[in-house]
Design a protein around this motif. Sequence first.
Motif, PDB file in Angstrom:
ATOM      1  N   MET A   1     -99.904  78.816   6.059  1.00  4.81           N
ATOM      2  CA  MET A   1    -101.147  78.103   6.415  1.00  4.81           C
ATOM      3  C   MET A   1    -102.314  78.474   5.501  1.00  4.81           C
ATOM      4  N   GLU A   2    -102.022  79.139   4.385  1.00  6.49           N
ATOM      5  CA  GLU A   2    -103.087  79.522   3.458  1.00  6.49           C
ATOM      6  C   GLU A   2    -103.827  78.297   2.922  1.00  6.49           C
ATOM      7  N   TRP A   3    -103.118  77.163   2.886  1.00 11.21           N
ATOM      8  CA  TRP A   3    -103.716  75.953   2.332  1.00 11.21           C
ATOM      9  C   TRP A   3    -104.929  75.476   3.132  1.00 11.21           C
ATOM     10  N   LEU A   4    -105.029  75.882   4.416  1.00  8.94           N
ATOM     11  CA  LEU A   4    -106.189  75.493   5.220  1.00  8.94           C
ATOM     12  C   LEU A   4    -107.478  76.056   4.626  1.00  8.94           C
ATOM     13  N   GLY A   5    -107.392  77.266   4.116  1.00  9.47           N
ATOM     14  CA  GLY A   5    -108.556  77.874   3.462  1.00  9.47           C
ATOM     15  C   GLY A   5    -108.932  77.144   2.186  1.00  9.47           C
ATOM     16  N   ASP A   6    -107.924  76.637   1.467  1.00  6.92           N
ATOM     17  CA  ASP A   6    -108.190  75.902   0.227  1.00  6.92           C
ATOM     18  C   ASP A   6    -108.971  74.615   0.490  1.00  6.92           C
ATOM     19  N   LEU A   7    -108.723  74.001   1.638  1.00  7.82           N
ATOM     20  CA  LEU A   7    -109.374  72.727   1.940  1.00  7.82           C
ATOM     21  C   LEU A   7    -110.886  72.867   2.111  1.00  7.82           C
ATOM     22  N   VAL A   8    -111.349  74.096   2.381  1.00  4.61           N
ATOM     23  CA  VAL A   8    -112.787  74.331   2.550  1.00  4.61           C
ATOM     24  C   VAL A   8    -113.556  73.938   1.293  1.00  4.61           C
ATOM     25  N   TYR A   9    -112.968  74.196   0.112  1.00  2.00           N
ATOM     26  CA  TYR A   9    -113.645  73.816  -1.121  1.00  2.00           C
ATOM     27  C   TYR A   9    -113.020  72.577  -1.771  1.00  2.00           C
ATOM     28  N   VAL A  10    -111.730  72.335  -1.529  1.00  5.75           N
ATOM     29  CA  VAL A  10    -111.071  71.177  -2.130  1.00  5.75           C
ATOM     30  C   VAL A  10    -111.692  69.870  -1.633  1.00  5.75           C
ATOM     31  N   CYS A  11    -111.883  69.743  -0.334  1.00  2.79           N
ATOM     32  CA  CYS A  11    -112.375  68.484   0.240  1.00  2.79           C
ATOM     33  C   CYS A  11    -113.779  68.108  -0.249  1.00  2.79           C
ATOM     34  N   PRO A  12    -114.752  69.018  -0.209  1.00  3.42           N
ATOM     35  CA  PRO A  12    -116.082  68.642  -0.721  1.00  3.42           C
ATOM     36  C   PRO A  12    -116.076  68.294  -2.207  1.00  3.42           C
ATOM     37  N   LEU A  13    -115.322  69.065  -2.993  1.00  7.23           N
ATOM     38  CA  LEU A  13    -115.275  68.803  -4.430  1.00  7.23           C
ATOM     39  C   LEU A  13    -114.598  67.477  -4.742  1.00  7.23           C
ATOM     40  N   LEU A  14    -113.581  67.126  -3.972  1.00 10.65           N
ATOM     41  CA  LEU A  14    -112.901  65.853  -4.205  1.00 10.65           C
ATOM     42  C   LEU A  14    -113.750  64.678  -3.736  1.00 10.65           C
ATOM     43  N   PHE A  15    -114.593  64.894  -2.740  1.00 14.83           N
ATOM     44  CA  PHE A  15    -115.565  63.863  -2.350  1.00 14.83           C
ATOM     45  C   PHE A  15    -116.537  63.611  -3.499  1.00 14.83           C
ATOM     46  N   ILE A  16    -117.059  64.682  -4.074  1.00 10.34           N
ATOM     47  CA  ILE A  16    -117.988  64.562  -5.208  1.00 10.34           C
ATOM     48  C   ILE A  16    -117.302  63.879  -6.388  1.00 10.34           C
ATOM     49  N   ALA A  17    -116.046  64.258  -6.653  1.00 12.58           N
ATOM     50  CA  ALA A  17    -115.284  63.646  -7.747  1.00 12.58           C
ATOM     51  C   ALA A  17    -115.147  62.146  -7.526  1.00 12.58           C
ATOM     52  N   GLY A  18    -114.951  61.739  -6.266  1.00 10.71           N
ATOM     53  CA  GLY A  18    -114.830  60.324  -5.943  1.00 10.71           C
ATOM     54  C   GLY A  18    -116.118  59.565  -6.197  1.00 10.71           C
ATOM     55  N   VAL A  19    -117.245  60.156  -5.805  1.00 10.91           N
ATOM     56  CA  VAL A  19    -118.545  59.528  -6.040  1.00 10.91           C
ATOM     57  C   VAL A  19    -118.750  59.298  -7.535  1.00 10.91           C
ATOM     58  N   ILE A  20    -118.528  60.343  -8.317  1.00 11.17           N
ATOM     59  CA  ILE A  20    -118.725  60.262  -9.765  1.00 11.17           C
ATOM     60  C   ILE A  20    -117.760  59.261 -10.393  1.00 11.17           C
ATOM     61  N   ASP A  21    -116.503  59.304  -9.957  1.00  9.98           N
ATOM     62  CA  ASP A  21    -115.484  58.431 -10.528  1.00  9.98           C
ATOM     63  C   ASP A  21    -115.809  56.962 -10.309  1.00  9.98           C
ATOM     64  N   ALA A  22    -116.271  56.616  -9.117  1.00 10.51           N
ATOM     65  CA  ALA A  22    -116.591  55.220  -8.810  1.00 10.51           C
ATOM     66  C   ALA A  22    -117.762  54.714  -9.638  1.00 10.51           C
ATOM     67  N   ILE A  23    -118.699  55.605  -9.946  1.00  8.45           N
ATOM     68  CA  ILE A  23    -119.889  55.194 -10.690  1.00  8.45           C
ATOM     69  C   ILE A  23    -119.634  55.122 -12.187  1.00  8.45           C
ATOM     70  N   ALA A  24    -119.067  56.191 -12.740  1.00  9.46           N
ATOM     71  CA  ALA A  24    -118.988  56.281 -14.207  1.00  9.46           C
ATOM     72  C   ALA A  24    -117.659  56.779 -14.737  1.00  9.46           C
ATOM     73  N   GLY A  25    -116.659  56.953 -13.870  1.00 13.20           N
ATOM     74  CA  GLY A  25    -115.403  57.538 -14.325  1.00 13.20           C
ATOM     75  C   GLY A  25    -115.564  59.031 -14.550  1.00 13.20           C
ATOM     76  N   GLY A  26    -114.473  59.699 -14.886  1.00 17.80           N
ATOM     77  CA  GLY A  26    -114.558  61.123 -15.205  1.00 17.80           C
ATOM     78  C   GLY A  26    -114.390  62.061 -14.034  1.00 17.80           C
ATOM     79  N   GLY A  27    -114.046  61.529 -12.849  1.00 14.46           N
ATOM     80  CA  GLY A  27    -113.861  62.395 -11.692  1.00 14.46           C
ATOM     81  C   GLY A  27    -112.742  63.398 -11.866  1.00 14.46           C
ATOM     82  N   GLY A  28    -111.808  63.080 -12.751  1.00 19.62           N
ATOM     83  CA  GLY A  28    -110.700  64.005 -13.008  1.00 19.62           C
ATOM     84  C   GLY A  28    -111.145  65.333 -13.599  1.00 19.62           C
ATOM     85  N   LEU A  29    -112.325  65.338 -14.224  1.00 22.93           N
ATOM     86  CA  LEU A  29    -112.862  66.586 -14.766  1.00 22.93           C
ATOM     87  C   LEU A  29    -113.180  67.581 -13.656  1.00 22.93           C
TER      88      LEU A  29
END
Length: 251
Positions: A1-29
């Motif tokens: 269940m260690e992955w639950l701790g990873d989601l604390v930072y993965v989820c917010p960062l992937l939300f931000i990546a989505g915002v950036i990607d939809a606007i200008a691309g580059g979310g993969g960075l």
Amino acid sequence: MEWLGDLVYVCPLLFIAGVIDAIAGGGGLIALPTYLMTGMPVHMAYGCGKLQCSMGSTMAVLRFWKNGVLDGKFAALTAVAAMAASAIVTQLVLYLDGEVVRKIVLVMLPAAAILILLPKKKGQGSILKQVVNRKNILLVIAAGLLLGTYDGMFGPGGGTIAIMIFSLLLHYDLRVASANSKVVIMASNYMALVGYLTTGNIVFQIAIPATICNMLGNYVGAGLAIKNGEKLIRPLMLLIVAGLIIKILVG
């Protein structure tokens, strides 16, 4: 269940990546380094990225389409041409020295950024729907070939490059260019996703929550792009290009 701790930072960062990607691309960075921070192998990080990017791009495409800022026919034709070019160039790159490819990309990115900054001629950068004729069909195929070549040579930032190509070559409004680019990226990622799914290279307990957050980010980002247009897309694109150049320079 260690992955639950990873989601604390993965989820917010992937939300931000989505915002950036939809606007200008580059979310993969943002997305790829985030997955690697969990300690998963790189091929699984790519697999998670393909799932998240496929779904996120789909969300952005739907919102762009609903708001009438998507030129679907030309976007689809570009996607077909890009995938064909990428498949060919990927094989050719295997025979090129890595340093040669790196230099090509380092020259191409700043040149594209400079073109984005140049003053527009009358009628440029304002087109919402292109006229279907032989000239524009050839131009959109050329756009797809250019994008596929970049994707096959390097990959990261493909969405940003797609926006540049749609804007510079076909003179689309940046909102439409961003929307069309999402169709190309969506098609490319769905093609790649099949391989990762069939080989079991996706960590679903991380990829699924990350994908949901990324879809929400893409929805928000598409809305911001539609509302704010060029004044938001242009500066963010230039930041992404700068990030890509730095990434290439530092390896």
